[in-house]
Motif scaffolding. Structure first.
Motif, short mmCIF file in Angstrom:
data_model
loop_
_atom_site.label_atom_id
_atom_site.label_comp_id
_atom_site.label_asym_id
_atom_site.label_seq_id
_atom_site.Cartn_x
_atom_site.Cartn_y
_atom_site.Cartn_z
N TRP A 231 0.86 -1.22 -0.06
CA TRP A 231 0.09 -0.02 -0.05
C TRP A 231 0.79 1.20 0.04
CZ3 TRP A 231 -2.12 -1.87 5.04
CH2 TRP A 231 -2.75 -3.02 5.04
N GLU B 101 -1.91 5.28 2.46
CA GLU B 101 -3.01 4.55 2.76
C GLU B 101 -2.74 3.80 3.92
OE1 GLU B 101 -5.26 0.50 0.68
OE2 GLU B 101 -3.78 1.94 -0.43
N ARG C 185 -5.35 3.58 7.04
CA ARG C 185 -5.84 2.36 7.63
C ARG C 185 -5.68 2.34 9.06
NH1 ARG C 185 -6.61 -2.51 4.13
NH2 ARG C 185 -6.53 -1.81 1.84
#
Length: 294
Positions: free
Chosen positions: A90, A94, A98
């Motif tokens: 990722w 990101e 998350r």
């Protein structure tokens, strides 16, 4: 279980040098390299250990010591699943989203929590303050001065093609967000030995690097009687009133442990690498080798 590889430095001398020695992933021993790089910036007046960084509320010292209140992406089940599937890493943004990384888990310095995110931030600080790439900063400030020549930062799977990854062939180093250093086991031992016993950092700063936060007593399956963490250094007491300084690193397919202590024969540093192993077993090999030096 696979056999283990071992490299030993006693009184500054490498015991055995294998010309065909493979490169291995250093995993979280990379944190020691990053801490050393950041501390050269402190040495040169480009950074202060106790200044608030990246908009805070934490300092460089707290980042290096895992006291900044940050979470760790290792707690994300989706992260481990994506790595196991062989997904593309990722983007860092990101991953941080998350993790809800902006939300501190505790007030800086009040608690302690191992955080790879903290060392991602350290890597970003190094790049910002040196105005160069992380790899260049590490090479110029730590690897070249300490004379370790096999070491590099791996950024793509192709750059791991000549690295012994055990059962993790095809691993993407981008999943290690603070960067994955690879090198020979001998260079891992030499780097730690020369860092802690040499002149890369002035004595006062080197002493601060080794001031630890005590984390607790014996750990099941590990050799530590007392466990602690300093600035990029795991520090553990073992039986016999011996203090080991260094770092253990674990990732898919392998474990590395690199530690230094003072023995009756003088300073000794041991690096051990084993594929498909447990951290405690690899650390036990280090302890046994260093005890043999006494």
């Amino acid at each position: 279980m696979s056999t283990f590889a071992c490299s030993l430095v006693v009184n500054g001398q490498l015991s055995v040098a294998d010309r065909q020695e493979p490169l291995v992933p250093w995993w979280s021993f990379t944190k020691t390299v990053l801490a050393a790089t950041a501390l050269t910036l402190v040495r040169d007046g480009l950074l202060s250990l106790d200044e608030v960084v990246l908009g805070g509320p934490f300092t460089l010292r707290q980042l290096l010591k895992h006291e900044a209140g940050l979470a760790d992406y290792g707690e994300l089940a989706d992260y481990h699943a994506a790595v196991a599937r062989g997904d593309e890493p990722w983007p860092a943004s990101e991953m941080l989203e998350r993790l809800d990384a902006a939300r501190l888990r505790y007030q800086p310095e009040v608690g302690w929590g191992y955080s790879n995110v903290g060392y991602l931030y350290v890597a970003r600080i190094i790049e910002a303050r040196t105005a160069t790439s992380l790899e260049s900063a590490i090479q110029q400030r730590v690897l070249q001065p300490l004379g370790v020549t096999s070491v590099r930062l791996a950024k793509t799977p192709a750059e791991l093609a000549d690295v012994d990854m055990g059962s993790a062939a095809g691993y993407h180093p981008g999943w290690v967000y603070h960067g994955l250093v690879v090198g020979s086991l001998s260079d891992a031992a030499l780097l730690l030995d020369r860092l802690l016993g040499g002149s890369l950092l002035p004595a006062e700063l080197l002493a601060q690097m080794q001031e630890r936060r005590v984390l607790g007593g014996p750990l099941p399956g590990r050799p530590w009687i007392v466990a602690g963490y300093a600035l990029g250094l795991m520090q553990g007491d073992i039986e016999g009133d011996i203090l080991l300084s260094g770092h253990t690193g674990a990732g898919p397919g392998s474990v590395i442990a690199v530690y230094r202590c003072i023995t009756d024969a003088g300073p000794a540093t041991c690096a051990v690498f084993q594929k498909d192993a447990k951290e405690g077993d690899v650390e036990a090999h280090v302890v046994a080798a260093l005890r043999h030096c006494r």
